[in-house]
Design a protein around this motif. Sequence first.
Motif, mmCIF file in Angstrom:
data_model
loop_
_atom_site.group_PDB
_atom_site.id
_atom_site.type_symbol
_atom_site.label_atom_id
_atom_site.label_comp_id
_atom_site.label_asym_id
_atom_site.label_seq_id
_atom_site.Cartn_x
_atom_site.Cartn_y
_atom_site.Cartn_z
ATOM 1 N N UNK A 120 -69.372 -64.542 -37.976
ATOM 2 C CA UNK A 120 -68.919 -63.215 -37.777
ATOM 3 C C UNK A 120 -68.879 -62.459 -39.015
ATOM 4 N N UNK A 121 -69.057 -62.848 -40.050
ATOM 5 C CA UNK A 121 -68.840 -62.429 -41.594
ATOM 6 C C UNK A 121 -70.014 -62.082 -42.268
ATOM 7 N N UNK A 122 -71.272 -62.733 -41.780
ATOM 8 C CA UNK A 122 -72.296 -62.758 -42.787
ATOM 9 C C UNK A 122 -73.715 -62.678 -42.035
ATOM 10 N N UNK A 123 -73.706 -61.745 -40.773
ATOM 11 C CA UNK A 123 -74.803 -61.507 -40.173
ATOM 12 C C UNK A 123 -76.091 -61.042 -40.932
ATOM 13 N N UNK A 124 -75.585 -59.907 -41.665
ATOM 14 C CA UNK A 124 -76.705 -59.402 -42.812
ATOM 15 C C UNK A 124 -77.415 -60.432 -43.591
ATOM 16 N N UNK A 125 -76.632 -61.113 -43.969
ATOM 17 C CA UNK A 125 -77.063 -62.137 -45.181
ATOM 18 C C UNK A 125 -78.308 -63.191 -44.145
ATOM 19 N N UNK A 126 -77.593 -63.724 -43.031
ATOM 20 C CA UNK A 126 -78.726 -64.744 -42.210
ATOM 21 C C UNK A 126 -79.736 -63.819 -41.771
ATOM 22 N N UNK A 127 -79.760 -62.552 -41.453
ATOM 23 C CA UNK A 127 -80.743 -62.021 -40.796
ATOM 24 C C UNK A 127 -81.861 -61.768 -42.003
ATOM 25 N N UNK A 128 -81.383 -61.536 -43.353
ATOM 26 C CA UNK A 128 -82.087 -61.023 -44.347
ATOM 27 C C UNK A 128 -82.932 -62.410 -44.679
ATOM 28 N N UNK A 129 -82.488 -63.717 -44.381
ATOM 29 C CA UNK A 129 -83.282 -64.935 -44.728
ATOM 30 C C UNK A 129 -83.863 -65.565 -43.529
ATOM 31 N N UNK A 130 -84.208 -64.579 -42.530
ATOM 32 C CA UNK A 130 -85.049 -64.892 -41.494
ATOM 33 C C UNK A 130 -84.280 -65.626 -40.322
ATOM 34 N N UNK A 131 -83.254 -65.430 -40.006
ATOM 35 C CA UNK A 131 -82.513 -65.963 -38.760
ATOM 36 C C UNK A 131 -82.266 -64.791 -37.970
ATOM 37 N N UNK A 132 -82.284 -65.058 -36.562
ATOM 38 C CA UNK A 132 -81.903 -64.053 -35.508
ATOM 39 C C UNK A 132 -80.997 -64.420 -34.729
#
Length: 143
Positions: A120-132
Motif C-alpha cells: 500500500x505504501x510503495x506502488x510508485x516504486x514497483x511500477x517504476x521497476x516494471x511491476x503492474x
Amino acid sequence: MAAGIVYREAFKEDQGKLYPLAKSLATSFEVNSGDFSCVFNALLKDANTDLLVAEKEQEIIGYVFVLHHPAFYANGIISWVEELFVLEEYRGHGIGKSLMEEAEKKSKARGAKLMALATRRADKFYKAIGYSESATYFKKNFV
C-alpha cells in the motif's frame, strides 16, 4: 547498483543488524526480538526462501525476503516478495531496485514463472521497476 554496496544472502550473524530494519517496516504487528529470532532462524534454514541484504561498510541498510512456492495458476513456481525495506537515508539511490533485481535473478534461477507482492505504501516504486497492478489484497488477522 549504488557504489560501495554489497548485495548478498543473509547469514546468522546478520540477525542483530536486521532486527531494527524489520521493526521499522512493520505497521500491522509489533515485531519483538524473541519471535523475530525464531522467524529469522527458520528462514535461513528454509530452502524455499531467499533473504538478501544490502550492506554498506559492514552495516545492513536494506533487505528483501522472498518466498518461493508452486501454484496451479502459474503452472509452476511463483516468487512472492514478503518484505522489502531500505533505510530512509538510503532510499532513492537504487538500493531497493538492486535488491529486487537480485531477488529476481534468484527467482528466475529457481524456474519461477512470476514474482508478485502486495503493498500500500510503495506502488510508485514497483511500477517504476516494471511491476503492474494485478489484484486486490485481502487479509484476516488471527492475533
